[in-house]
Design a protein around this motif. Structure first.
Motif, PDB file in Angstrom:
ATOM      1  N   UNK A 350       0.833  -1.191   0.000  1.00 42.88           N
ATOM      2  CA  UNK A 350       0.000   0.000   0.000  1.00 42.88           C
ATOM      3  C   UNK A 350       0.876   1.252   0.000  1.00 42.88           C
ATOM      4  N   UNK A 351       0.603   2.168  -0.918  1.00 42.16           N
ATOM      5  CA  UNK A 351       1.261   3.468  -0.962  1.00 42.16           C
ATOM      6  C   UNK A 351       0.239   4.534  -0.625  1.00 42.16           C
ATOM      7  N   UNK A 352       0.551   5.366   0.375  1.00 38.91           N
ATOM      8  CA  UNK A 352      -0.378   6.392   0.830  1.00 38.91           C
ATOM      9  C   UNK A 352       0.258   7.772   0.717  1.00 38.91           C
ATOM     10  N   UNK A 353      -0.297   8.596  -0.160  1.00 36.70           N
ATOM     11  CA  UNK A 353       0.134   9.989  -0.327  1.00 36.70           C
ATOM     12  C   UNK A 353       1.654  10.100  -0.454  1.00 36.70           C
ATOM     13  N   UNK A 354       2.210   9.323  -1.340  1.00 34.05           N
ATOM     14  CA  UNK A 354       3.663   9.272  -1.513  1.00 34.05           C
ATOM     15  C   UNK A 354       4.128  10.367  -2.471  1.00 34.05           C
ATOM     16  N   UNK A 355       5.107  11.137  -1.998  1.00 37.96           N
ATOM     17  CA  UNK A 355       5.789  12.146  -2.808  1.00 37.96           C
ATOM     18  C   UNK A 355       7.269  11.781  -2.855  1.00 37.96           C
ATOM     19  N   UNK A 356       7.846  11.947  -4.036  1.00 34.97           N
ATOM     20  CA  UNK A 356       9.260  11.592  -4.169  1.00 34.97           C
ATOM     21  C   UNK A 356       9.933  12.440  -5.238  1.00 34.97           C
ATOM     22  N   UNK A 363       9.644  16.961  -8.085  1.00 33.32           N
ATOM     23  CA  UNK A 363       8.959  15.703  -7.774  1.00 33.32           C
ATOM     24  C   UNK A 363       8.661  14.891  -9.028  1.00 33.32           C
ATOM     25  N   UNK A 364       9.025  13.603  -8.962  1.00 28.53           N
ATOM     26  CA  UNK A 364       8.703  12.679 -10.053  1.00 28.53           C
ATOM     27  C   UNK A 364       7.499  11.817  -9.685  1.00 28.53           C
ATOM     28  N   UNK A 365       7.133  11.794  -8.405  1.00 26.10           N
ATOM     29  CA  UNK A 365       5.905  11.142  -7.947  1.00 26.10           C
ATOM     30  C   UNK A 365       5.150  12.132  -7.071  1.00 26.10           C
ATOM     31  N   UNK A 393      11.605   1.423  -7.270  1.00 30.02           N
ATOM     32  CA  UNK A 393      12.822   1.775  -6.541  1.00 30.02           C
ATOM     33  C   UNK A 393      12.509   2.079  -5.084  1.00 30.02           C
ATOM     34  N   UNK A 394      11.352   2.694  -4.853  1.00 33.40           N
ATOM     35  CA  UNK A 394      10.948   3.018  -3.492  1.00 33.40           C
ATOM     36  C   UNK A 394      10.545   1.774  -2.712  1.00 33.40           C
ATOM     37  N   UNK A 395       9.923   0.820  -3.383  1.00 34.61           N
ATOM     38  CA  UNK A 395       9.481  -0.401  -2.705  1.00 34.61           C
ATOM     39  C   UNK A 395      10.646  -1.197  -2.140  1.00 34.61           C
ATOM     40  N   UNK A 396      11.765  -1.203  -2.867  1.00 30.89           N
ATOM     41  CA  UNK A 396      12.950  -1.926  -2.382  1.00 30.89           C
ATOM     42  C   UNK A 396      13.868  -1.037  -1.553  1.00 30.89           C
ATOM     43  N   UNK A 398      15.627   1.486  -2.494  1.00 28.47           N
ATOM     44  CA  UNK A 398      16.839   1.990  -3.142  1.00 28.47           C
ATOM     45  C   UNK A 398      16.922   3.498  -2.940  1.00 28.47           C
ATOM     46  N   UNK A 399      15.757   4.136  -2.820  1.00 27.20           N
ATOM     47  CA  UNK A 399      15.650   5.564  -2.513  1.00 27.20           C
ATOM     48  C   UNK A 399      14.619   5.709  -1.395  1.00 27.20           C
ATOM     49  N   UNK A 400      14.674   6.826  -0.690  1.00 30.18           N
ATOM     50  CA  UNK A 400      13.716   7.088   0.386  1.00 30.18           C
ATOM     51  C   UNK A 400      12.693   8.110  -0.084  1.00 30.18           C
ATOM     52  N   UNK A 401      11.451   7.915   0.343  1.00 31.17           N
ATOM     53  CA  UNK A 401      10.385   8.835  -0.051  1.00 31.17           C
ATOM     54  C   UNK A 401      10.567  10.178   0.666  1.00 31.17           C
ATOM     55  N   UNK A 402      10.048  11.241   0.033  1.00 32.77           N
ATOM     56  CA  UNK A 402      10.084  12.560   0.656  1.00 32.77           C
ATOM     57  C   UNK A 402       8.940  12.742   1.639  1.00 32.77           C
ATOM     58  N   UNK A 403       7.798  12.167   1.277  1.00 40.32           N
ATOM     59  CA  UNK A 403       6.632  12.303   2.147  1.00 40.32           C
ATOM     60  C   UNK A 403       5.680  11.148   1.855  1.00 40.32           C
TER      61      UNK A 403
END
Length: 590
Positions: A350-356, A363-365, A393-396, A398-403
């Motif tokens: 589940x992804x909730x209000x994800x910004x990246x 922002x690309x997401x 990339x976020x699921x594994x 490899x990068x951290x979400x911004x929000x």
């Protein structure tokens, strides 16, 4: 392809903070280090003994014809020379040994640190520069211990010891001997300042050269495809000329300084001979004292000549240390503070209000909300740059979400222990990287818990077993660098096996079949469906025909979800998905 040149400064003085941090790496070897200090002091104490005993031999035995006494003093002198040689050997060995074990520890620590850094760090840092840090810069640290710090301490102690003995024997002759000392000190200081700058230029040139070569050798196919060989050759020549010029400047300063130092020393010896000869002729000075002072003067000026070189060795070691410690201080590592582990995942994502964003606020997401139930297959489609690969990339991590928040089975992915999270998520990327090793190693990545039987079972599942068995040596076949001896399709099949051998509950396919020809794709499509059965799957699709059976399809545009539904539902909408579908049909028709 651009290459930003690295610029660093060596600073005005040796950074004591860096030296103190370097000393922390010495602590595990304190016994050997203190023994090295003892050897350094011993060498300084032994340095003036040879001239002294030669003086005694001449004045007390040769001049009066005492053969027996002369033999005894010669035996003592030979014994001292053997002892000095033994101490010098031990000093050289232990200084080199300490240097090597310390750079081994630092190199290991640095590589472990690199393994934990975020992919964002590698996106922004030239690989050649990191290679320079881990190889050349660390190698320079060995010289700090073998030719720098310990050697400088030894030189200074030797100077003090020799000067003390000289004043004790004849203070007037000592003052005459030191008449040229100011000239030697001034020339040494000028040399030190000049060579410090050139050494720093050499280090920068080496780093820039490594970065350029790594980047352009890796991208050689692009260089050749676009006929850029001549231009890239010219750019390489420019960087190489800078490297050569920096080295030549250092050679020039050495070629000037050492002859000047020899002339200054010769002048000093000439003054000693002149003054001493007058004293000998006037019966005010013994001939043995004069001869010993000539030897003392040679011993005295040698450390002064070398101390500038030692200082710059120490200086460059500190500069290299600063670069290494700056890299070690980098906080761009993946936080692995999560302690949650699980043996089995259900696969509820589940992804909730994800910004990246990869860079600042670009922002690309944007406000992504999506949910994948256990066992479902989610397909992500959209134009290039829409944000599809960013999601996986976020699921594994490899990068951290911004929000926002990403959970698997209701647990925030940041709460999972990183190795446990990635153990349960199998990823197959479009760009397959293979190491220069066997197929077995490239599948298991050296994991001893995975047997060849397990590998072959996974290969059977994805349809790779037959082609592996046909290769010379089978699983032991060496694929060479980046898998150059295999076709694109074969490399892709190996990546499938690599993901499946861990039997993950979640499978992510990032356009995994886009590099495979149509015939190969048809052969493995059925196996992929078996592989995805019972698993939560996320598929980034290049060919929309491969995702018709997906439980849910999400259409992304400029980082936002614009459409959601099944294949048929999205076609009925007549929106973005329909447009993409029609474009592919036209391409296939052509």
């Amino acid at each position: 392809m651009s290459l930003e040149k690295e610029k660093t400064s060596s600073g005005e003085i040796v950074d004591t903070k860096v030296l103190r941090r370097l000393y922390t790496f010495v602590k595990p070897y304190q016994l050997q280090f203190y023994f090295l200090i003892f050897l350094t002091v011993a060498l300084a104490a032994l340095a003036p003994t040879r001239p002294y005993f030669i003086q005694v031999a001449i004045d007390d035995y040769v001049t009066i014809g005492d053969t027996n006494g002369l033999y005894q003093i010669i035996l003592v002198l030979v014994g001292l020379m053997l002892l000095q040689a033994l101490v010098q050997w031990a000093h050289t060995f232990y200084s080199g040994w300490i240097g090597q074990v310390i750079i081994r520890d630092i190199r290991t620590m640095l590589y472990r640190h690199l393994l934990r850094l975020k992919l964002k760090f590698f996106d922004n840092t030239p690989i050649g520069r990191l290679v320079t840090r881990n190889v050349s810069d660390i190698e320079t640290l060995a010289d700090v211990f073998s030719q720098g710090l310990a050697a400088m301490i030894g030189d200074l102690l030797q100077l003090v010891t020799i000067l003390g003995v000289m004043f004790y024997i004849d203070w007037k002759l000592t003052l005459v001997s030191l008449c040229t000392l100011p000239l030697m000190v001034i020339s040494t200081y000028i040399f030190k300042e000049k060579i410090k700058v050139t050494f720093n230029d050499v280090r920068n040139a080496v780093s820039n050269l490594n970065s350029f070569l790594q980047e352009h050798i890796t991208g050689m196919n692009i260089v050749q495809i676009f006929n850029r060989e001549k231009r890239e050759y010219e750019k390489f020549q420019e960087i190489n000329k800078e490297h050569r010029a920096a080295h030549i400047r250092s050679v020039l300063y050495y070629s000037i300084y050492f002859p000047v130092a020899e002339i200054i020393q010769a002048i000093g010896i000439g003054l000693v001979v002149w003054y001493g000869a007058v004293g000998v002729l006037g019966m005010e000075l013994q001939i043995g004292v004069l001869i010993s002072f000539i030897m003392y003067l040679q011993l005295f000026f040698r450390p002064i000549r070398m101390i500038a070189d030692r200082f710059n060795t120490l200086q460059m070691g500190v500069v290299s240390s600063s670069r290494i410690f700056k890299l070690l201080n980098s906080t761009e590592h993946i936080s692995d503070e999560g302690a949650y582990t699980t043996e089995v995942m259900k696969g509820h994502i589940k992804l909730e209000k994800v910004w990246f964003a990869y860079v600042d606020d670009e922002y690309v997401l944007k406000d992504i909300n999506l949910e994948v139930m256990p066992g479902q297959t989610l397909a992500l489609v959209g134009a290039t740059g829409a944000g599809k690969s960013s999601i996986i990339n976020l699921l594994s991590r490899f990068y951290e979400i911004n929000d926002g928040k990403i959970t698997i089975d209701g647990i925030d992915i940041r709460d999972y222990r990183l190795d446990n999270l990635r153990r349960h998520v199998g990823v197959v990327l479009q760009d397959v990287f293979l190491f220069s090793n066997t197929i077995y190693y490239n599948i298991t990545l050296g994991n001893p818990d995975i047997s060849k039987e397990q590998v072959m079972q996974a290969a059977e599942m994805v349809g790779a077993r037959k082609f592996i068995e046909r290769l010379p040596g089978g699983l032991d076949y060496n694929v060479m660098e980046r898998g150059g001896t295999l076709s694109v399709g074969q490399r892709q099949l190996i990546s499938f096996v690599r993901a499946m051998v861990y039997d993950p509950e979640i499978i992510i396919l990032d356009e995994a079949t886009s590099s495979v020809d149509t015939e190969t794709e048809e052969l493995i499509q059925e196996s992929i469906e078996k592989m995805m059965a019972g698993r939560t799957s996320i598929v980034i699709a290049h060919r929309l025909s491969t995702i018709k059976k997906a439980s849910k399809i999400i259409v992304l545009n400029k980082g936002e979800i614009v459409e959601t539904g099944t294949h048929e539902e999205l076609l009925d909408l007549g929106g973005h998905y329909t447009l993409l579908h029609q474009m592919q049909l036209k391409t296939m028709a052509i």
